[in-house]
Write a protein that holds these residues in place. Structure first.
Motif, PDB file in Angstrom:
ATOM      1  N   ARG A 242      16.426   2.207  -6.590  1.00  0.00           N
ATOM      2  CA  ARG A 242      16.199   0.794  -6.391  1.00  0.00           C
ATOM      3  C   ARG A 242      16.224   0.106  -7.741  1.00  0.00           C
ATOM      4  O   ARG A 242      15.690   0.617  -8.709  1.00  0.00           O
ATOM      5  CB  ARG A 242      14.821   0.541  -5.743  1.00  0.00           C
ATOM      6  N   ALA A 243      16.824  -1.055  -7.797  1.00  0.00           N
ATOM      7  CA  ALA A 243      16.822  -1.813  -9.046  1.00  0.00           C
ATOM      8  C   ALA A 243      15.415  -2.288  -9.341  1.00  0.00           C
ATOM      9  O   ALA A 243      14.664  -2.651  -8.426  1.00  0.00           O
ATOM     10  CB  ALA A 243      17.758  -3.018  -8.903  1.00  0.00           C
ATOM     11  N   LEU A 244      15.040  -2.296 -10.614  1.00  0.00           N
ATOM     12  CA  LEU A 244      13.694  -2.740 -11.002  1.00  0.00           C
ATOM     13  C   LEU A 244      13.696  -4.272 -11.029  1.00  0.00           C
ATOM     14  O   LEU A 244      13.757  -4.889 -12.075  1.00  0.00           O
ATOM     15  CB  LEU A 244      13.319  -2.151 -12.366  1.00  0.00           C
ATOM     16  N   ASP A 245      13.671  -4.877  -9.825  1.00  0.00           N
ATOM     17  CA  ASP A 245      13.682  -6.336  -9.714  1.00  0.00           C
ATOM     18  C   ASP A 245      12.258  -6.873  -9.692  1.00  0.00           C
ATOM     19  O   ASP A 245      11.303  -6.098  -9.864  1.00  0.00           O
ATOM     20  CB  ASP A 245      14.459  -6.769  -8.455  1.00  0.00           C
ATOM     21  N   ASP A 246      12.120  -8.195  -9.460  1.00  0.00           N
ATOM     22  CA  ASP A 246      10.790  -8.805  -9.508  1.00  0.00           C
ATOM     23  C   ASP A 246       9.848  -8.185  -8.490  1.00  0.00           C
ATOM     24  O   ASP A 246       8.669  -7.959  -8.776  1.00  0.00           O
ATOM     25  CB  ASP A 246      10.890 -10.319  -9.239  1.00  0.00           C
ATOM     26  N   GLY A 247      10.397  -7.901  -7.288  1.00  0.00           N
ATOM     27  CA  GLY A 247       9.539  -7.323  -6.254  1.00  0.00           C
ATOM     28  C   GLY A 247       9.027  -5.958  -6.660  1.00  0.00           C
ATOM     29  O   GLY A 247       7.854  -5.629  -6.497  1.00  0.00           O
ATOM     30  N   TYR A 248       9.916  -5.134  -7.231  1.00  0.00           N
ATOM     31  CA  TYR A 248       9.515  -3.781  -7.633  1.00  0.00           C
ATOM     32  C   TYR A 248       8.506  -3.871  -8.780  1.00  0.00           C
ATOM     33  O   TYR A 248       7.521  -3.138  -8.833  1.00  0.00           O
ATOM     34  CB  TYR A 248      10.770  -3.014  -8.051  1.00  0.00           C
ATOM     35  N   ALA A 249       8.786  -4.783  -9.713  1.00  0.00           N
ATOM     36  CA  ALA A 249       7.880  -4.932 -10.854  1.00  0.00           C
ATOM     37  C   ALA A 249       6.503  -5.380 -10.387  1.00  0.00           C
ATOM     38  O   ALA A 249       5.482  -4.910 -10.893  1.00  0.00           O
ATOM     39  CB  ALA A 249       8.461  -5.912 -11.861  1.00  0.00           C
ATOM     40  N   SER A 250       6.472  -6.300  -9.401  1.00  0.00           N
ATOM     41  CA  SER A 250       5.167  -6.710  -8.868  1.00  0.00           C
ATOM     42  C   SER A 250       4.436  -5.518  -8.276  1.00  0.00           C
ATOM     43  O   SER A 250       3.230  -5.357  -8.457  1.00  0.00           O
ATOM     44  CB  SER A 250       5.338  -7.732  -7.739  1.00  0.00           C
ATOM     45  N   PHE A 251       5.170  -4.707  -7.555  1.00  0.00           N
ATOM     46  CA  PHE A 251       4.564  -3.519  -6.935  1.00  0.00           C
ATOM     47  C   PHE A 251       3.976  -2.605  -8.002  1.00  0.00           C
ATOM     48  O   PHE A 251       2.824  -2.152  -7.900  1.00  0.00           O
ATOM     49  CB  PHE A 251       5.617  -2.794  -6.096  1.00  0.00           C
ATOM     50  N   LEU A 252       4.750  -2.315  -9.045  1.00  0.00           N
ATOM     51  CA  LEU A 252       4.253  -1.416 -10.097  1.00  0.00           C
ATOM     52  C   LEU A 252       3.016  -2.023 -10.762  1.00  0.00           C
ATOM     53  O   LEU A 252       2.064  -1.316 -11.103  1.00  0.00           O
ATOM     54  CB  LEU A 252       5.349  -1.135 -11.122  1.00  0.00           C
ATOM     55  N   SER A 253       3.053  -3.328 -10.933  1.00  0.00           N
ATOM     56  CA  SER A 253       1.902  -3.990 -11.528  1.00  0.00           C
ATOM     57  C   SER A 253       0.666  -3.794 -10.656  1.00  0.00           C
ATOM     58  O   SER A 253      -0.436  -3.561 -11.147  1.00  0.00           O
ATOM     59  CB  SER A 253       2.246  -5.475 -11.696  1.00  0.00           C
ATOM     60  N   LEU A 254       0.858  -3.878  -9.343  1.00  0.00           N
ATOM     61  CA  LEU A 254      -0.269  -3.668  -8.441  1.00  0.00           C
ATOM     62  C   LEU A 254      -0.739  -2.221  -8.464  1.00  0.00           C
ATOM     63  O   LEU A 254      -1.935  -1.949  -8.330  1.00  0.00           O
ATOM     64  CB  LEU A 254       0.140  -4.060  -7.016  1.00  0.00           C
ATOM     65  N   VAL A 255       0.188  -1.280  -8.616  1.00  0.00           N
ATOM     66  CA  VAL A 255      -0.219   0.138  -8.724  1.00  0.00           C
ATOM     67  C   VAL A 255      -1.150   0.308  -9.914  1.00  0.00           C
ATOM     68  O   VAL A 255      -2.194   0.957  -9.839  1.00  0.00           O
ATOM     69  CB  VAL A 255       1.025   1.047  -8.872  1.00  0.00           C
ATOM     70  N   GLN A 257      -2.961  -2.012 -11.277  1.00  0.00           N
ATOM     71  CA  GLN A 257      -4.226  -2.686 -11.010  1.00  0.00           C
ATOM     72  C   GLN A 257      -5.121  -1.833 -10.126  1.00  0.00           C
ATOM     73  O   GLN A 257      -6.328  -1.751 -10.353  1.00  0.00           O
ATOM     74  CB  GLN A 257      -3.966  -4.023 -10.314  1.00  0.00           C
ATOM     75  N   GLN A 258      -4.540  -1.225  -9.099  1.00  0.00           N
ATOM     76  CA  GLN A 258      -5.329  -0.400  -8.192  1.00  0.00           C
ATOM     77  C   GLN A 258      -5.873   0.821  -8.917  1.00  0.00           C
ATOM     78  O   GLN A 258      -7.017   1.227  -8.722  1.00  0.00           O
ATOM     79  CB  GLN A 258      -4.469   0.073  -7.005  1.00  0.00           C
ATOM     80  N   THR A 259      -5.027   1.411  -9.753  1.00  0.00           N
ATOM     81  CA  THR A 259      -5.469   2.589 -10.515  1.00  0.00           C
ATOM     82  C   THR A 259      -6.646   2.200 -11.402  1.00  0.00           C
ATOM     83  O   THR A 259      -7.645   2.927 -11.492  1.00  0.00           O
ATOM     84  CB  THR A 259      -4.305   3.123 -11.369  1.00  0.00           C
ATOM     85  N   ALA A 260      -6.496   1.065 -12.063  1.00  0.00           N
ATOM     86  CA  ALA A 260      -7.592   0.605 -12.933  1.00  0.00           C
ATOM     87  C   ALA A 260      -8.854   0.404 -12.114  1.00  0.00           C
ATOM     88  O   ALA A 260      -9.950   0.791 -12.551  1.00  0.00           O
ATOM     89  CB  ALA A 260      -7.182  -0.691 -13.629  1.00  0.00           C
ATOM     90  N   ALA A 261      -8.712  -0.183 -10.923  1.00  0.00           N
ATOM     91  CA  ALA A 261      -9.897  -0.431 -10.096  1.00  0.00           C
ATOM     92  C   ALA A 261     -10.573   0.883  -9.722  1.00  0.00           C
ATOM     93  O   ALA A 261     -11.807   0.997  -9.763  1.00  0.00           O
ATOM     94  CB  ALA A 261      -9.483  -1.191  -8.836  1.00  0.00           C
ATOM     95  N   VAL A 262      -9.742   1.874  -9.363  1.00  0.00           N
ATOM     96  CA  VAL A 262     -10.315   3.190  -8.991  1.00  0.00           C
ATOM     97  C   VAL A 262     -11.074   3.780 -10.163  1.00  0.00           C
ATOM     98  O   VAL A 262     -12.200   4.288 -10.024  1.00  0.00           O
ATOM     99  CB  VAL A 262      -9.190   4.144  -8.546  1.00  0.00           C
ATOM    100  N   ILE A 263     -10.465   3.739 -11.329  1.00  0.00           N
ATOM    101  CA  ILE A 263     -11.098   4.373 -12.507  1.00  0.00           C
ATOM    102  C   ILE A 263     -12.382   3.637 -12.848  1.00  0.00           C
ATOM    103  O   ILE A 263     -13.418   4.250 -13.126  1.00  0.00           O
ATOM    104  CB  ILE A 263     -10.108   4.394 -13.684  1.00  0.00           C
ATOM    105  N   ASN A 264     -12.339   2.304 -12.836  1.00  0.00           N
ATOM    106  CA  ASN A 264     -13.537   1.529 -13.153  1.00  0.00           C
ATOM    107  C   ASN A 264     -14.659   1.822 -12.173  1.00  0.00           C
ATOM    108  O   ASN A 264     -15.823   1.932 -12.555  1.00  0.00           O
ATOM    109  CB  ASN A 264     -13.217   0.025 -13.132  1.00  0.00           C
ATOM    110  N   SER A 265     -14.280   1.953 -10.903  1.00  0.00           N
ATOM    111  CA  SER A 265     -15.301   2.235  -9.898  1.00  0.00           C
ATOM    112  C   SER A 265     -15.958   3.574 -10.156  1.00  0.00           C
ATOM    113  O   SER A 265     -17.181   3.719 -10.072  1.00  0.00           O
ATOM    114  CB  SER A 265     -14.630   2.196  -8.522  1.00  0.00           C
ATOM    115  N   ALA A 266     -15.111   4.586 -10.497  1.00  0.00           N
ATOM    116  CA  ALA A 266     -15.683   5.911 -10.766  1.00  0.00           C
ATOM    117  C   ALA A 266     -16.564   5.876 -12.006  1.00  0.00           C
ATOM    118  O   ALA A 266     -17.636   6.506 -12.054  1.00  0.00           O
ATOM    119  CB  ALA A 266     -14.559   6.932 -10.934  1.00  0.00           C
ATOM    120  N   LEU A 267     -16.134   5.151 -13.012  1.00  0.00           N
ATOM    121  CA  LEU A 267     -16.954   5.053 -14.232  1.00  0.00           C
ATOM    122  C   LEU A 267     -18.294   4.407 -13.919  1.00  0.00           C
ATOM    123  O   LEU A 267     -19.339   4.852 -14.399  1.00  0.00           O
ATOM    124  CB  LEU A 267     -16.209   4.225 -15.293  1.00  0.00           C
ATOM    125  N   ALA A 268     -18.255   3.364 -13.102  1.00  0.00           N
ATOM    126  CA  ALA A 268     -19.511   2.693 -12.752  1.00  0.00           C
ATOM    127  C   ALA A 268     -20.409   3.639 -11.977  1.00  0.00           C
ATOM    128  O   ALA A 268     -21.620   3.687 -12.190  1.00  0.00           O
ATOM    129  CB  ALA A 268     -19.200   1.445 -11.910  1.00  0.00           C
TER     130      ALA A 268
END
Lengths: 914, 103
Positions: A242-255, A257-268
């Motif tokens: 798949r071409a790395l278009d705006d939609g794909y980039a948004s998705f990766l950005s959300l990945v 963000q979600q990863t960060a949220a998981v890690i922060n939650s575990a740290l807390a």
């Protein structure tokens, strides 16, 4: 639309399909295996099977890795293969209807991936567990995240170490290569970086199941809790499919963000647990039992509550306060609890939480999921588990339980079905307006928005507005709202607004310009980054659908305009009625036609004709024959010569051969008709006395069959008040019955209609002759009663009385009435006209008077209308001069005087005694 | 065109006054009929009004005739006879029905 023709499956496609081909175009006529070499092993077999067996096949959401833009692309299609037969019935080719379902498949998969990552937060108890689960989950997301590496900054040294590398094992990426990624820069700047054209400088990256390795990747910051400094950075490679278009980039950005949220939650969680361990040391001191118990309860990271036997919440912990916003200082909370959604705004939610409450009071243990309202007003979904316990002191029944926020999971499920619902809605819509109305309805339902507006700029001075609230116009919208919506035009397409919880706006491509969607949100309903992604995805579906529908709309308008050009005349001279019913809706034309051509000298050409063949082809032939016939009639060569000229023409146009035509020229002043017929069923005449005659002379074969044949003419004199019917065989031909049976039926209806106006006779013919299942063939019919009605219009002046009488006398003569009858009508009409003149205009000439006279076989109808102004409201009879009205009433069978605002109409009828 | 009508006043062989009318009488010229009648009335005796040459007469003409109903005798063909009968003029005036005039 796509066709494969012949044993080599030569590939044939139309313009609408070109975008799908990418670099493969031009490919028209090339063998299928040559055009589609990279997927021929997938589609060649089914195509061959259709050719061999003649059985259609259907494939749904099939992966076809296409190379059409220079790389192997992951695309999905639903397509049907149907056999194409030649005239002998052999299968010669295959027809394919195909739709690209890639966006739906990949969109759903990515959302599922995001949900899975997010769900780790609720299951991981501490950081190593979270990291392990992340690695495992990301490993399962290969198609969208073929390679991921999350780096966290060590507290002491500040170094970035890779803590998650996915897929674990199966990759030969070394530590040294990992260290090359610019994660430190990204963490410090907090800005994502895209790296294109990977060629091994970071090792050979896994391909996530695709045939080729990733060529692009992003490095994104991992944000800290609540907007504090980034805790690390994450590398995410994009699948080469798949071409790395705006939609794909948004998705990766959300990945990320979600990863960060998981890690922060575990740290807390870890820091919470460390604190709990400290507090546990107090456990040994019984004198602190009460504080110990409270501290223990509070150290549980899940929200905890205790109900007494009246249902009052008597104990909660800090986590409960975080989830619902209501703290320990409000205890006890009695039903109905303040966190129940108010029934006036959220009736279904209220009902559901009330039901859950019932469950908790009746059962000894269980769990439920219910919506609740946070103290600050937004809705969330919680999952609760409860257990009945006896109070240690009093033995009364108490309930203890925990609850957690499952909003994300709840709305994730809703989002998947939203994508499916939007897809279905757009597939069902058959025009642009329906698609937009449906789409804004879906958006409103999905986010419980107060209102959704669609604003379209398509080149007109004022944008068009469609609202879920009914009709709204751009100038009527508040100025501030118009400013905000106009500001959307400066944003990139498919990029939702951020920052405002009260509204959301987004723009998308629209045929002829731009479409903006504006949602007035309900602040109580969550609207997060995930919702923005969903909004962008839904609009991504909507844009192409609108283009497709606009094309369909334009095609439809073209077809209708062309049809109108072919239609027989709707305006007919007086005395005529016509009906036209093509057999094949939605077409408005068919192979049959009627025509009425007014010739310069007052005669009238009358034609009815029938072309052979199926709907659209015969309609085209019909249009040409009709024009040719009309042109010849206007040349005044007569019916026989007209048919001879059409012979030559019919022989050379497609479908013209064997067309049948009846052609006549009528002199409406005398009732004389000259006619000729080319293989057409004979017109029917109903005499005023009721006898039936068929105009069956001057017959010769259908057009084009014997091009040099001589055609003759015959004459007929229409008696006054006779009725003539021209028709095509659709009216009278029935399966398993002789043609003359149908003709006799039509003749009967025509004869029965002698006293009636011709338009009523036409209606009756259509309804009474229709077979039970409706007409199978086209129908054209033309009716004429001689003499046609008289219509006079003249200014109100005494000098007009004599000429009007002369015209009426002349017309009455053509009606074949007795001298006495004619004189009576003349006098009654003369009275009515004189009265119209006198009172209608107050003596001042100028306002026109209208006189009409119609004759049926049995009656004469006369109307006189004036348009004068009344000075007073005295009833009309009183205003008539003494003798006028009585004369009229005595001479005519029926007289009706109808005064009105705009004038007066006098209607009279005289029964004609034979 | 104006309604065609012509009047000629004369004496009959038996000496009675007569007024012959040819053409059509309608609203546009009924005033003319009225004034011709008035002018042709003798001081004594009746006026014979010959309408056998009249193709059309409606209530406008009848009104003019009614005005002098007691002093006229009317000659009509079958064409006008019903009109006079329906209007009631035949009840109060002497009306003779004769064949069409040739003049």
């Amino acid at each position: 639309m796509v066709l494969w023709w012949g044993p080599e499956f030569h590939f044939i496609y139309n313009d609408a399909y070109r975008p799908f081909l990418g670099d493969k175009h031009p490919a028209l006529g090339k063998p299928g295996s040559q055009v589609w070499g990279e997927v021929w092993q997938i589609i060649g077999g089914p195509l061959q099977s259709v050719l061999d067996t003649g059985q259609s096949t259907y494939s749904q959401d099939e992966l076809l890795p296409l190379n059409r833009r220079g790389y192997l692309e992951e695309t999905y299609y639903s397509y049907s293969l149907s056999p194409l037969h030649d005239d002998a019935g052999a299968v010669r080719g295959v027809f394919t209807a195909v739709s690209d379902t890639t966006d739906g498949i990949i969109g759903a998969r990515r959302l599922a991936a995001l949900n899975e990552i997010g769900a780790v937060a609720s299951r991981a108890r501490h950081l190593p567990e979270a990291l392990r689960m992340l690695t495992e989950v990301l490993g399962r997301c290969g198609p969208d995240v073929p390679f991921a590496a999350a780096f966290l900054r060590e507290d002491g040294s500040g170094k970035m170490t890779p803590r998650v590398v996915s897929p674990a094992g199966g990759t030969d990426v070394t530590r040294a290569m990992l260290a090359r990624w610019p994660v430190g820069d990204v963490m410090r700047s907090g800005q994502p970086v895209t790296i294109s054209g990977l060629d091994g400088q970071y090792g050979s990256l896994p391909s996530g199941g695709w045939a080729t390795s990733p060529t692009d990747a992003m490095v994104l910051p991992l944000t800290g809790d609540l907007g504090s400094a980034p805790i690390g950075a994450m590398v995410l490679a994009a699948s080469a499919g798949r071409a790395l278009d705006d939609g794909y980039a948004s998705f990766l950005s959300l990945v990320a963000q979600q990863t960060a949220a998981v890690i922060n939650s575990a740290l807390a969680y870890e820091s919470q647990r460390a604190r709990a361990e400290e507090l546990a040391e107090l456990a040994g001191l019984r004198s602190y039992e009460a504080r110990w118990r409270a501290a223990l309860i509070n150290s549980i990271s899940e929200a905890f509550f205790v109900l007494d036997d009246d249902g009052a919440v008597v104990e909660i912990n800090d986590a409960f306060a975080e989830v619902l916003g209501y703290g320990r200082d409000g205890v006890p909370y009695r039903p109905r609890y303040p966190w129940w959604p108010p029934p006036d705004r959220f009736p279904e939610a209220h009902a559901r939480v009330a039901e859950a409450q019932e469950q908790m009071l009746r059962q000894s243990r269980g769990d439920f999921i219910a919506p609740m309202m946070h103290r600050d007003g937004h809705l969330l979904w919680v999952e609760a588990t409860f257990n009945e316990i006896p109070d240690p002191d009093s033995g009364r029944r108490m309930v203890a339980g925990t609850l957690r926020d499952v909003t994300t999971e709840h709305y994730a499920g809703q989002r998947e079905s939203a994508l499916a619902a939007m897809g279905m809605l757009l597939a069902r819509a058959d025009n642009v307006d329906a698609a937009i109305a449906g789409a804004i309805g879906e958006l409103r339902r999905l986010w419980r928005a107060r209102r959704v507006l669609a604003v379209a700029w398509d080149g007109r001075p004022e944008p068009e507005v469609v609202s879920t609230d009914g009709a709204e116009r751009w100038p009527d919208l508040p100025a501030g709202l118009r400013t905000s919506i106009n500001a959307l035009k400066d944003r990139p397409l498919l990029t939702p607004t951020t920052g405002d919880q009260a509204s959301a706006g987004i723009t998308l491509d629209y045929p002829g310009g731009l479409l903006a969607l504006w949602l007035d949100l309900d602040p109580a309903v969550p609207y997060t980054a995930g919702d923005r992604t969903l909004l962008a995805l839904l609009c991504g579906y909507l844009g192409p659908a609108l283009h497709r529908l606009r094309q369909a709309d334009e095609q439809r308008a073209t077809v209708i305009a062309m049809q109108r050009a072919f239609l027989s005349p709707a305006q007919l001279p007086p005395g005529f009625a016509a009906r036209y019913e093509p057999a094949a809706p939605p077409l408005e034309i068919g192979g049959d036609w009627y025509d009425v051509a007014e010739l310069p000298d007052g005669r009238i050409g009358i034609v009815v004709g029938d072309c052979v063949g199926h709907a659209l082809e015969s309609a085209i032939t019909m249009g040409q024959l009709r024009s040719a016939c009309r042109a010849m009639l206007l040349q005044d060569v007569g019916p026989a010569q007209t048919l001879k000229a059409m012979d030559k023409f019919a022989a050379v146009i497609p479908g013209g051969m064997s067309s049948t035509v009846f052609c006549g020229v009528l002199e409406p002043r005398t009732g004389d008709l000259v006619y000729s017929s080319a293989g057409h069923p004979p017109p029917i005449v109903a005499q005023p006395g009721g006898e039936i005659r068929l105009l069956d002379e001057a017959r010769s074969p259908a057009l084009g069959v014997l091009p040099y044949i001589e055609r003759s003419e015959a004459r007929w004199h229409l008696r006054p008040r006779a009725t003539l019917l021209l028709y095509t065989d659709g009216l009278v031909e029935r399966r398993r019955a002789r043609l003359d049976v149908g003709i006799a039926q039509a003749a009967e209806v025509l004869a029965a209609g002698r006293p009636d106006p011709v338009r009523d006779v036409a209606d009756r013919l259509m309804t009474q002759l229709a077979p039970a299942a409706g007409y199978e063939d086209d129908i054209a019919l033309l009716i004429y009663r001689y003499p046609g009605p008289l219509e006079l219009r003249f200014p109100a002046g005494t000098d007009q009385l004599a000429p009007a009488r002369a015209d009426l006398r002349d017309w009455l003569g053509r009606c074949n009435l007795s001298v006495r009858t004619a004189q009576d009508v003349l006098i009654a009409a003369g009275e009515a006209v004189a009265n119209a003149y006198e009172h209608g205009s107050g003596g001042a000439s100028g306002q026109p008077i209208t006189l009409t006279a119609t004759a049926t076989a049995t009656d004469l109808y006369l109307t006189v209308t004036d348009r004068g102004r009344w000075k007073d409201s005295a009833p009309i009879p009183g205003a008539y001069r003494g003798h006028g009205l009585p004369l009229m009433r005595t001479l005519m069978t029926e007289v009706t005087v109808s005064p009105g605002q705009d004038g007066t109409m006098v209607a009279m009828r005289l029964r004609i005694t034979p | 065109m104006t309604t065609p009508v012509s009047f000629s006043a004369c004496r009959r062989p038996d000496g009675s006054a007569a007024l012959a009318v040819h053409g059509e009488i309608d609203l546009s010229n009924s005033d003319a009929l009225a004034s011709e009648l008035a002018a042709a009335l003798p001081e004594q005796g009746r006026l014979v009004v010959d309408l056998t040459g009249v193709e059309y007469l409606d209530s406008a003409g009848l009104t003019a005739l009614f005005a002098h109903a007691s002093r006229i005798e009317v000659l009509v063909t079958e064409l006008l006879a019903p009109t006079l009968a329906i209007s009631g003029l035949s009840d109060i005036t002497v009306v003779h029905e004769v064949g069409r005039s040739s003049g």
